[in-house]
Design a protein around this motif. Sequence first.
Motif, PDB file in Angstrom:
ATOM      1  N   ARG A 277       0.821  -1.214   0.000  1.00  0.00           N
ATOM      2  CA  ARG A 277       0.000   0.000   0.000  1.00  0.00           C
ATOM      3  C   ARG A 277       0.853   1.260   0.000  1.00  0.00           C
ATOM      4  N   THR A 278       2.152   1.142   0.299  1.00  0.00           N
ATOM      5  CA  THR A 278       3.005   2.319   0.381  1.00  0.00           C
ATOM      6  C   THR A 278       3.655   2.568  -0.969  1.00  0.00           C
ATOM      7  N   LYS A 279       3.509   3.782  -1.461  1.00  0.00           N
ATOM      8  CA  LYS A 279       4.061   4.086  -2.776  1.00  0.00           C
ATOM      9  C   LYS A 279       5.578   4.184  -2.729  1.00  0.00           C
ATOM     10  N   GLU A 280       6.204   3.706  -3.787  1.00  0.00           N
ATOM     11  CA  GLU A 280       7.649   3.865  -4.019  1.00  0.00           C
ATOM     12  C   GLU A 280       8.506   3.301  -2.883  1.00  0.00           C
ATOM     13  N   ILE A 281       8.041   2.235  -2.242  1.00  0.00           N
ATOM     14  CA  ILE A 281       8.826   1.713  -1.129  1.00  0.00           C
ATOM     15  C   ILE A 281      10.001   0.897  -1.650  1.00  0.00           C
TER      16      ILE A 281
ATOM     17  N   ALA B  51      11.333   3.107 -12.814  1.00  0.00           N
ATOM     18  CA  ALA B  51      11.959   2.938 -11.502  1.00  0.00           C
ATOM     19  C   ALA B  51      10.868   2.797 -10.449  1.00  0.00           C
ATOM     20  N   VAL B  52      11.080   1.890  -9.509  1.00  0.00           N
ATOM     21  CA  VAL B  52      10.145   1.759  -8.393  1.00  0.00           C
ATOM     22  C   VAL B  52      10.172   3.032  -7.550  1.00  0.00           C
ATOM     23  N   ARG B  53      11.371   3.566  -7.341  1.00  0.00           N
ATOM     24  CA  ARG B  53      11.503   4.791  -6.552  1.00  0.00           C
ATOM     25  C   ARG B  53      11.911   5.934  -7.479  1.00  0.00           C
ATOM     26  N   ALA B  54      10.902   6.566  -8.068  1.00  0.00           N
ATOM     27  CA  ALA B  54      11.161   7.595  -9.066  1.00  0.00           C
ATOM     28  C   ALA B  54      11.424   8.957  -8.417  1.00  0.00           C
ATOM     29  N   SER B  55      10.851   9.225  -7.256  1.00  0.00           N
ATOM     30  CA  SER B  55      10.996  10.549  -6.649  1.00  0.00           C
ATOM     31  C   SER B  55      12.213  10.605  -5.736  1.00  0.00           C
ATOM     32  N   ALA B  56      12.770  11.813  -5.604  1.00  0.00           N
ATOM     33  CA  ALA B  56      13.895  12.017  -4.684  1.00  0.00           C
ATOM     34  C   ALA B  56      13.459  11.699  -3.258  1.00  0.00           C
ATOM     35  N   ARG B  57      12.245  12.044  -2.944  1.00  0.00           N
ATOM     36  CA  ARG B  57      11.683  11.779  -1.620  1.00  0.00           C
ATOM     37  C   ARG B  57      11.786  10.300  -1.271  1.00  0.00           C
ATOM     38  N   SER B  58      11.381   9.455  -2.216  1.00  0.00           N
ATOM     39  CA  SER B  58      11.371   8.023  -1.926  1.00  0.00           C
ATOM     40  C   SER B  58      12.778   7.462  -1.867  1.00  0.00           C
ATOM     41  N   ARG B  59      13.695   8.070  -2.601  1.00  0.00           N
ATOM     42  CA  ARG B  59      15.061   7.534  -2.595  1.00  0.00           C
ATOM     43  C   ARG B  59      15.811   7.944  -1.323  1.00  0.00           C
ATOM     44  N   TYR B  60      15.600   9.187  -0.870  1.00  0.00           N
ATOM     45  CA  TYR B  60      16.203   9.551   0.414  1.00  0.00           C
ATOM     46  C   TYR B  60      15.597   8.692   1.524  1.00  0.00           C
ATOM     47  N   ARG B  61      14.283   8.518   1.459  1.00  0.00           N
ATOM     48  CA  ARG B  61      13.609   7.708   2.484  1.00  0.00           C
ATOM     49  C   ARG B  61      14.126   6.276   2.481  1.00  0.00           C
ATOM     50  N   GLN B  62      14.357   5.738   1.293  1.00  0.00           N
ATOM     51  CA  GLN B  62      14.899   4.385   1.194  1.00  0.00           C
ATOM     52  C   GLN B  62      16.254   4.303   1.898  1.00  0.00           C
ATOM     53  N   TRP B  63      17.124   5.267   1.594  1.00  0.00           N
ATOM     54  CA  TRP B  63      18.466   5.220   2.177  1.00  0.00           C
ATOM     55  C   TRP B  63      18.402   5.317   3.704  1.00  0.00           C
TER      56      TRP B  63
ATOM     57  N   THR C  26      20.282  13.951  -4.707  1.00  0.00           N
ATOM     58  CA  THR C  26      20.337  12.515  -5.067  1.00  0.00           C
ATOM     59  C   THR C  26      21.663  12.153  -5.734  1.00  0.00           C
ATOM     60  N   CYS C  27      22.746  12.758  -5.234  1.00  0.00           N
ATOM     61  CA  CYS C  27      24.057  12.522  -5.849  1.00  0.00           C
ATOM     62  C   CYS C  27      24.667  11.191  -5.419  1.00  0.00           C
ATOM     63  N   GLY C  28      24.214  10.693  -4.264  1.00  0.00           N
ATOM     64  CA  GLY C  28      24.755   9.409  -3.806  1.00  0.00           C
ATOM     65  C   GLY C  28      26.045   9.505  -3.010  1.00  0.00           C
ATOM     66  N   ASN C  29      26.553  10.721  -2.757  1.00  0.00           N
ATOM     67  CA  ASN C  29      27.785  10.865  -1.974  1.00  0.00           C
ATOM     68  C   ASN C  29      27.697  10.159  -0.626  1.00  0.00           C
ATOM     69  N   CYS C  30      26.554  10.289   0.038  1.00  0.00           N
ATOM     70  CA  CYS C  30      26.409   9.682   1.368  1.00  0.00           C
ATOM     71  C   CYS C  30      26.609   8.172   1.298  1.00  0.00           C
TER      72      CYS C  30
ATOM     73  N   ARG D  82       8.199  15.513   6.223  1.00  0.00           N
ATOM     74  CA  ARG D  82       9.628  15.824   6.266  1.00  0.00           C
ATOM     75  C   ARG D  82      10.386  15.194   5.086  1.00  0.00           C
ATOM     76  N   TRP D  83       9.891  14.065   4.593  1.00  0.00           N
ATOM     77  CA  TRP D  83      10.557  13.440   3.436  1.00  0.00           C
ATOM     78  C   TRP D  83      10.494  14.364   2.229  1.00  0.00           C
ATOM     79  N   ASP D  84       9.395  15.104   2.097  1.00  0.00           N
ATOM     80  CA  ASP D  84       9.317  16.079   1.000  1.00  0.00           C
ATOM     81  C   ASP D  84      10.285  17.231   1.234  1.00  0.00           C
ATOM     82  N   ALA D  85      10.388  17.634   2.497  1.00  0.00           N
ATOM     83  CA  ALA D  85      11.269  18.761   2.821  1.00  0.00           C
ATOM     84  C   ALA D  85      12.729  18.402   2.542  1.00  0.00           C
ATOM     85  N   VAL D  86      13.125  17.197   2.888  1.00  0.00           N
ATOM     86  CA  VAL D  86      14.525  16.825   2.646  1.00  0.00           C
ATOM     87  C   VAL D  86      14.768  16.629   1.152  1.00  0.00           C
ATOM     88  N   ALA D  87      13.747  16.176   0.446  1.00  0.00           N
ATOM     89  CA  ALA D  87      13.892  15.993  -1.005  1.00  0.00           C
ATOM     90  C   ALA D  87      14.100  17.327  -1.725  1.00  0.00           C
TER      91      ALA D  87
END
Lengths: 284, 373
Positions: free
Chosen positions: A280-284, B315-327, B267-271, B257-262
């Motif tokens: 249910r969570t997008k882009e997880i 991409a499953v994680r197309a947004s910067a928000r989701s990629r920072y959140r993933q990391w 998304t350079c990947g340095n971290c 906050r995930w939007d704010a950090v995005a």
Amino acid sequence: MGDAAAFAADRADPMVPRVARVRRRRRDGPLVWTLELEADGADPGGFAPGQFNMLTVFGVGEVPISLSGDPAAPDRLVHTVRAVGPVSAALARVEPGGAVGLRGPFGAGWPMAEAAGRDVVLVAGGLGLAPLRPALYRLLAERERYGNVVLLYGTRSPDEILFRREIETWRRRLDIDIEVTVDHAAGDWHGHVGVVTTLIPRAAFDPLHALALVCGPEVMMRFAISALRDAGLAEEAVYLSMERNMKCAVGLCGHCQFGPVLVCRDGPVFRFDRLRGLLRTKEI
Amino acid sequence: METATRRILTSEGLDGLLAALKRRGYRTVGPTVRDQAIVYDDIGSIADLPGGWTDEQDGGHYRLVRRGDAALFGYAVGPHSWKKFLHPPTLRLWRAARDGDAVQVVAEAPPEQPFAFIGVRGCELRAIEIQDRVLLAGQHADTPYRERRRGAFIVAVNCAKAGGTCFCTSMNAGPKAAAGFDLALTELADRPGGVFVVEIGSEAGRLMLADLPQRAATEGEIAAAEGVVERTAAAMGRAMRSDDVRELLLRNLDHPRWDAVAERCLTCGNCTMVCPTCFCTSVEESSDLAGGETGRSRRWDSCFTMDFSYIHGGAVRASARSRYRQWMTHKLATWFDQFGSSGCVGCGRCITWCPVGIDITEEVRAIRDSEQR
């Protein structure tokens, strides 16, 4: 090959493929090919329904492909590939006799032991029938061990129906219910039209004593799960096969993360309650 | 190990240690100054160490500055970590030769020399322990990592200086080297001639030390060494409450906050490159023009790229928000589910080397402070 010790070391490294040959190749739909492989000089070892192999086209790349053949004939490593990317397209072009790289089998398969004594509902969308076919072979080979066996299969159009002749053969059996539906069809199609989930309410299974095995596009699986729930099936009775980007297949490369799970290592087949919330969570 | 077994090496003795390691066939790797940073590379003697240098660190900020003394290990950590050697940035996995119909696949040979790492920090020992678990403890072990890790000799150094972005105490990963070393040094930089209090962590360490000019440590020296670590622990540049961070993040996957950090994240990947535990890799094929000689190489990959999560269609994680959140959720939360511990050691590299200074401790705090429950 070189000396035996070096060969053994190579085999022990899960990232190093062994060489396999394409024995047969058959077109199974638009862009879809089924390849039967035979590993060079190695014992077949066997595989569990729902497992996958990593197939290499030397110089092009490697992709995860589910085993789609009969687990009772593990020397014939059957894979069904849709030629959509550079590697899968190159794989589909390998002629019989040609060499490919093979690693596997990997991953957790369908819950065949848990299915014993229960009704089994297989819900497949598109190419999702391929990873389910080994389970179907097993169910039919040990037919007396299971309750009702139901296959619900949907594709976008009639020409995309996989394994058509085999489905027609199975349909002649009196101990399996098979329903096929397509999203769109011209006038020469006289079967069901509509998404596969519409077949679930009419399927003959006892929701209190059934397992559902679901494989297809993620959106289809989400709707199938909700239809199965509406039909009375518990979340613990629903299994699905997930797809994610994979590079290593052994839990080391990080690509197939799906929240807390690694799809290659912990799946690809998961009991649904383990993924509840994630879908249910997008882009997880 | 009991304090009674603490020994003292002088600078000369430390130089002797490097020479002895080399003599015994180790490839000695340690900190050295290059391109205005302290990096890890091959070292021959203590003259290669960053004597008299320290580092000044903050979000998106790293500068080398002169210390007032000649301390060899008077800095925190730089952009490199030991994964550069144990889990190399690029690595050939195998090559395949085609001869007519026959194809032979040959795995890449392991390095001939074992590593000796000089100057491994407490947080870095923890990072190695974490990568051991990720890459060796599962059903399938990573062969190249195992070959490099096996037989590595580790000389740890207890931190005498906390960096501006350090928070190892929050992650229980330092500043003292707790376990996983052969020898651990504490530099008493205020004593003339260089005095290192040595703790023995293994039989290999004991044997190595036995051949060097050394003496027993005095009570005063042992107390001074403990004081060094205590002062460092009290001077952490950052802090993060970590006891409940897994649950905090997992129940806030949709936090604004995930939007704010995005908005800030490039998304350079340095971290992920500087992180001592980030282990993700991708593979690349190579081929000669005729397709006769082919091969596969592996390189570090980053969850900040679009390709990382690509499956047919996108991409499953197309947004910067989701990629920072993933990391971040991987590092601090789902790592527990996957590998039984946090993936963060509090080294602060991701904060220092983020070009826009995104601070993982600040992001956690922001989510904690604004959580809607």
